[in-house]
Scaffold this active site. Sequence first.
Site, short mmCIF file in Angstrom:
data_model
loop_
_atom_site.label_atom_id
_atom_site.label_comp_id
_atom_site.label_asym_id
_atom_site.label_seq_id
_atom_site.Cartn_x
_atom_site.Cartn_y
_atom_site.Cartn_z
CB SER A 146 -0.96 -0.05 1.19
OG SER A 146 -2.00 0.88 1.03
CG ASP A 222 -6.99 -3.24 -2.64
OD1 ASP A 222 -7.51 -2.31 -1.99
OD2 ASP A 222 -5.81 -3.59 -2.49
CG HIS A 254 -5.55 -2.70 0.91
ND1 HIS A 254 -4.97 -2.34 -0.28
CD2 HIS A 254 -4.94 -1.92 1.87
CE1 HIS A 254 -4.07 -1.37 -0.08
NE2 HIS A 254 -4.04 -1.10 1.22
#
Lengths: 279, 279
Positions: A146, A222, A254
């Site tokens: 991320s 995600d 995610h």
Amino acid sequence: MQTVSENNCFGGVQGVYNHTSTACACDMTFGLFMPVEAKDGPVPVLWFLSGLTCTHENAMTKAGAQLWAAEHGIALVFPDTSPRGDDVANDEAYDLGQSAGFYIDATQSPWATHFQMQSYVLHELSELLFENFPLDEQRQSICGHSMGGHGALTLAMKTPGRFASMSAFSPICNPVQSDWGRKQFTAYLGADESEWVKHDATHLMAGSGFNGPVLVDTGTQDQFYDLLKPEGLATAMVARKQNGTFRLQPGYDHSYFFISTFMEDHVAFHADALYGVTA
Amino acid sequence: MQTVSENNCFGGVQGVYNHTSTACACDMTFGLFMPVEAKDGPVPVLWFLSGLTCTHENAMTKAGAQLWAAEHGIALVFPDTSPRGDDVANDEAYDLGQSAGFYIDATQSPWATHFQMQSYVLHELSELLFENFPLDEQRQSICGHSMGGHGALTLAMKTPGRFASMSAFSPICNPVQSDWGRKQFTAYLGADESEWVKHDATHLMAGSGFNGPVLVDTGTQDQFYDLLKPEGLATAMVARKQNGTFRLQPGYDHSYFFISTFMEDHVAFHADALYGVTA
């Protein structure tokens, strides 16, 4: 440097250490996994940069990376994601200030005093590690998740020749086009967008790219897909015929359940590059 | 039953669910990993009972068990360690009350109202799982850590024929001789020590033992070694020639870094027993 904890783990040692950072002007904590091979001499090192809201601890406890690092005889470094402390600037939002350093050096007040994460990771923490642990400075690779995926890709492309390979799980690919980027770059770097693109993986890939292999994994489910903006990076990789792989993983989101699922692939990918350097 | 979350994980799904428990008279949360094989029909199930201070979440996120469960096509259940809630009795100590159910049914006030963890795990949660998920009731095994190791060993020995195999990481082996046991059994069961030994792995092993294979791992650097009292259980296993293995792991401590290191062995051990049942 002080030892916070050391635990045996997959034949090696998972340590946590604290030190006073000059770059960030505060105490910083990091995790370091050393495989058993380190007893015999310097081992390659894989940096893992974590995402928003994380500390050094999340990936260290939830990504399952030590198993594979032990298998390949590779060390793992887990830096924190920002400076911290009562006197460190902060914001009520989870995605600005503490836990949200974005791996850049802030130039704007009040952030510039402490938010120097690029210098911290690339220079200060790096020097501390190579001075104090049997790590092979000539064999480094970098990975992240991320915001940390953004960090891994951008730091690697900013320092040609330093990292043998770079990879990311669900990276923020194009922060200058995203709400995960525009607010933070405005705060940390100011309003001049020409400064922002120096820290954007899509722009860096479209520029000089990366002289080594690249692996990116993003889940099709995600929950932050629209903020990650993977399309620009994928397009840039294809356009410049980058040595690399961009995978979309069906049904994954995610979370660390996604990361742990594909960690074996990422560590093996980096091991190939790290051992190839001296082979 | 309500779905709290479901995340793709190693080809299967890691879910978290909430339901109202009759046994514990409160809402309870549990984790359940279902491997991809569950799409084709019922799969074997491995229960994992966690230790003091834990919820359903710790092992689910830190033990790295899903990787191996996916490899063997086995489901994993992660129950909570106690009833919870504002109206549930508690104590200031970390090792009594909420988070410290000890997997027994309390008979004493104020605990008996909610602290019915043996009935909850063996009956209520079990029935809920087999009714709602493709799990093979004929193929169950059980594992646990610390207080959950005590739980795994004692629940398995209390229910001959139910679990194909039992294992534990750093279990509380002899609670009637330990400060991790005497205080809790006094509170939950009363002062009559003849009631306590029914819930003590060493006494159960010295009695009828377990009709199946046993695996126990304890670290030689376990910071709670003196509270775990492994010597009595090891002696009882040897005395009755129990089909089993008691391993002392050099340098390992009580942490999840220890558990994750040897999780591959434990899941493979249970897989052998689970698939052997119908082979």
